[in-house]
Design an enzyme around this catalytic site. Structure first.
Site, short mmCIF file in Angstrom:
data_model
loop_
_atom_site.label_atom_id
_atom_site.label_comp_id
_atom_site.label_asym_id
_atom_site.label_seq_id
_atom_site.Cartn_x
_atom_site.Cartn_y
_atom_site.Cartn_z
N ASP A 189 -19.18 -7.81 26.44
CA ASP A 189 -18.44 -7.44 25.23
C ASP A 189 -18.19 -5.92 25.28
O ASP A 189 -18.76 -5.17 24.49
CB ASP A 189 -19.29 -7.84 24.01
CG ASP A 189 -18.59 -7.62 22.69
OD1 ASP A 189 -17.40 -7.23 22.70
OD2 ASP A 189 -19.23 -7.82 21.64
N CYS A 241 -1.04 7.16 6.30
CA CYS A 241 -2.43 6.96 6.71
C CYS A 241 -2.56 6.43 8.14
O CYS A 241 -3.37 6.92 8.92
CB CYS A 241 -3.11 6.02 5.72
SG CYS A 241 -4.48 5.08 6.35
N CYS A 258 -7.93 1.20 -0.58
CA CYS A 258 -7.47 0.70 0.72
C CYS A 258 -7.67 -0.81 0.73
O CYS A 258 -8.74 -1.30 0.36
CB CYS A 258 -8.29 1.35 1.83
SG CYS A 258 -8.04 0.57 3.44
N CYS A 273 0.85 -1.19 0.00
CA CYS A 273 0.00 0.00 0.00
C CYS A 273 0.88 1.24 0.00
O CYS A 273 1.78 1.36 0.83
CB CYS A 273 -0.89 0.00 1.24
SG CYS A 273 -1.80 1.52 1.43
N GLU A 307 -27.46 -2.09 27.16
CA GLU A 307 -26.65 -1.34 26.19
C GLU A 307 -26.91 0.15 26.40
O GLU A 307 -28.04 0.58 26.64
CB GLU A 307 -27.06 -1.79 24.77
CG GLU A 307 -26.71 -0.84 23.64
CD GLU A 307 -25.22 -0.66 23.42
OE1 GLU A 307 -24.48 -1.63 23.48
OE2 GLU A 307 -24.80 0.51 23.20
N CYS A 345 -12.14 -6.48 22.56
CA CYS A 345 -11.42 -5.96 21.40
C CYS A 345 -10.13 -5.29 21.84
O CYS A 345 -9.46 -4.63 21.05
CB CYS A 345 -12.31 -4.99 20.61
SG CYS A 345 -12.92 -3.63 21.60
N1 SAH Z 1 -22.04 -7.07 21.71
C1 SAH Z 1 -22.21 -6.18 20.58
C2 SAH Z 1 -21.58 -4.81 20.77
C3 SAH Z 1 -20.16 -4.76 21.28
S1 SAH Z 1 -19.36 -3.20 21.15
C4 SAH Z 1 -21.73 -6.83 19.31
O1 SAH Z 1 -21.08 -7.87 19.32
O2 SAH Z 1 -22.01 -6.29 18.23
C5 SAH Z 1 -19.55 -2.48 22.71
C6 SAH Z 1 -20.92 -1.90 22.96
O3 SAH Z 1 -20.90 -1.38 24.29
C7 SAH Z 1 -21.31 -0.72 22.07
O4 SAH Z 1 -22.56 -1.00 21.49
C8 SAH Z 1 -21.41 0.48 23.02
O5 SAH Z 1 -22.43 1.38 22.69
C9 SAH Z 1 -21.71 -0.22 24.34
N2 SAH Z 1 -21.32 0.50 25.57
C10 SAH Z 1 -20.27 1.32 25.77
N3 SAH Z 1 -20.21 1.72 27.06
C11 SAH Z 1 -21.25 1.12 27.69
C12 SAH Z 1 -21.73 1.14 29.04
N4 SAH Z 1 -21.11 1.84 29.99
N5 SAH Z 1 -22.82 0.42 29.34
C13 SAH Z 1 -23.48 -0.31 28.39
N6 SAH Z 1 -23.06 -0.37 27.09
C14 SAH Z 1 -21.97 0.34 26.74
#
Ligand code: SAH
Length: 407
Positions: free
Chosen positions: A310, A10, A87, A4, A262, A337
């Site tokens: 998550d 970038c 990209c 790239c 969420e 992540c």
């Molecule tokens: N489990 C989902 C999203 C994961 S990403 C999937 O696999 O697609 C993390 C998520 O946490 C996001 O949607 C974000 O909006 C949410 N988030 C961030 N801070 C948070 C909090 N304090 N309480 C609840 N959700 C939250």
């Protein structure tokens, strides 16, 4: 091996132009160093197709002295645009749409938004593509309310890119690094896309989180479900649930009851529709902070069998983990992540009687330093936890029937 020519400026990836398997080797070493102290870390699952995987692409715009429009990312720590024509990470249709918008901006005389002066019209373009259904959503983020020749522009864009299924106008006129503003209007199509993952259908709105690499996400979720090992009666929490993907997949596998929590309102709205799309019973999604929710559940002495969590890159909180320990689910399936915050949280979980017993990294973001991981944390029996802390788990402790039952 793809090279790239923009990568140095970038900063969107860090190892393009090298051998893919070498990137996996170094991710394995990094993960082992960080998490190997807790349990065996499985070798990372590489992507079958490591190029053009990003289903979400954001572009910023600028202008050269002779009036040509630049489209791409900002050079790191600056407001200079790197004009990225191709990209190797981005979905190719998404990049084609962004190039088309840049050339139409020139003919329609649309000014790119200038982050320094706060003036100009087109601030960002966000393209999201649905892997399974092929639907494509374009969100035009404008720095002003005024959209001159809107209908002609839409017509010209659809002529060049007929695969676009919906276009949303979003107004963000605040001085902020946030991409999307509060005001939104659907100007073509239905204002969202629908995708399929693990046999379920999901509605995705412009502001909702959705994993960027759909093929690897299916692998990730399948492992999460394998770790959860749902038998059919379980009460489950889906924390940080986004549009409800994990909880809905769990419900479709027969979970007894699911509650999702969420923060993002739009994502919760999508999750409620996704429950209907997938005809799920005994499942609900609540808008709020995950820590507050779990804390309140723990105070009520509720009981749960499995907690999926998550969290975003910053990880979870000690208060969340304290409350999970009070709820005492037999399993916590942690999807992360960010390995650094995962290691921090797993360490805290260990103090609370939860041992990480499985750890599977997945290469969701090839050519970048990022690693996605799914882990299984298992509740140690009180007695064994006590002994294991003291004696470092010698064989004798594992001979008791109770200890055996926890594994
Ligand atoms: N489990 C989902 C999203 C994961 S990403 C999937 O696999 O697609 C993390 C998520 O946490 C996001 O949607 C974000 O909006 C949410 N988030 C961030 N801070 C948070 C909090 N304090 N309480 C609840 N959700 C939250």
């Amino acid at each position: 091996m793809e090279k790239c020519r923009y990568s140095a400026r970038c900063g969107g990836c860090n190892s393009i132009g090298t051998e893919y398997r070498d990137t996996l080797t170094s991710k394995n070493a990094y993960m082992k160093k960080l998490l190997g102290q807790f349990c065996r870390v499985e070798p990372i699952i590489g992507a079958e197709k490591p190029y053009f995987y990003r289903n979400k692409v954001n572009a910023n715009f600028g202008r050269t002295k002779n009036g040509n429009i630049l489209a791409g990312t900002y050079e790191s720590n600056s407001h200079r645009i790197v004009d990225v024509e191709k990209c190797f990470l981005n979905n190719e249709r998404a990049d084609a749409i962004i190039r088309t918008i840049a050339s139409l901006m020139k003919s329609f005389k649309y000014e790119p938004y200038n982050e320094d002066t706060g003036r100009g019209m087109v601030r960002h373009v966000l393209v999201r593509t649905a892997h399974a259904t092929g639907e494509v959503m374009v969100t035009l983020v404008l720095g002003t309310n005024v959209f001159p020749s809107k209908n002609n522009f839409i017509r010209a864009l659809l002529k060049e890119c007929p695969y676009i299924t919906t276009i949303v106008m979003n107004v963000n006129n605040r001085r902020t690094s946030m991409i999307l503003g509060d005001r939104e209007q659907t100007i073509y199509g239905r204002g969202y896309i629908v995708d399929e993952l693990c046999g379920c259908r999901f509605k995705i709105s412009p502001k909702s989180f959705y994993q960027v690499n759909s093929e690897q996400t299916e692998i990730l979720y399948n492992i999460a479900m394998e770790y959860a090992d749902i038998k059919g009666h379980e009460k489950i929490i889906d924390a940080y649930s986004g549009i409800g993907t994990i909880g809905i997949v769990a419900a479709s596998m027969g979970a007894g009851e699911v509650i999702g929590i969420e923060l993002n309102e739009d994502a919760v709205r999508d999750a409620l529709i996704n429950i209907k799309y997938n005809d799920c019973k005994k499942i609900k999604y609540i808008q709020g902070d995950a820590t507050d929710f779990i804390f309140k559940e723990a105070k009520k002495n509720s009981s749960y069998d499995i907690v999926f969590m998550d969290p975003p890159r910053s990880g979870s909180t000690n208060k969340f983990i304290d409350s999970v320990a009070k709820l005492a689910p037999s399993k916590v399936v942690y999807i992360s992540c960010n390995p650094e915050t995962l290691a921090r949280d797993v360490k805290y979980f260990a103090h609370k009687g939860y041992k990480m017993i499985k750890c599977q990294p997945v290469d969701m973001f090839p050519w970048t330093e990022k690693v996605e991981t799914v882990c299984l944390l298992s509740k140690l029996h009180e007695a064994k936890h006590h002994v294991s802390v003291k004696l470092d788990m010698d064989e004798m402790d594992l001979t008791s029937a109770e200890s055996k039952a926890t594994y």
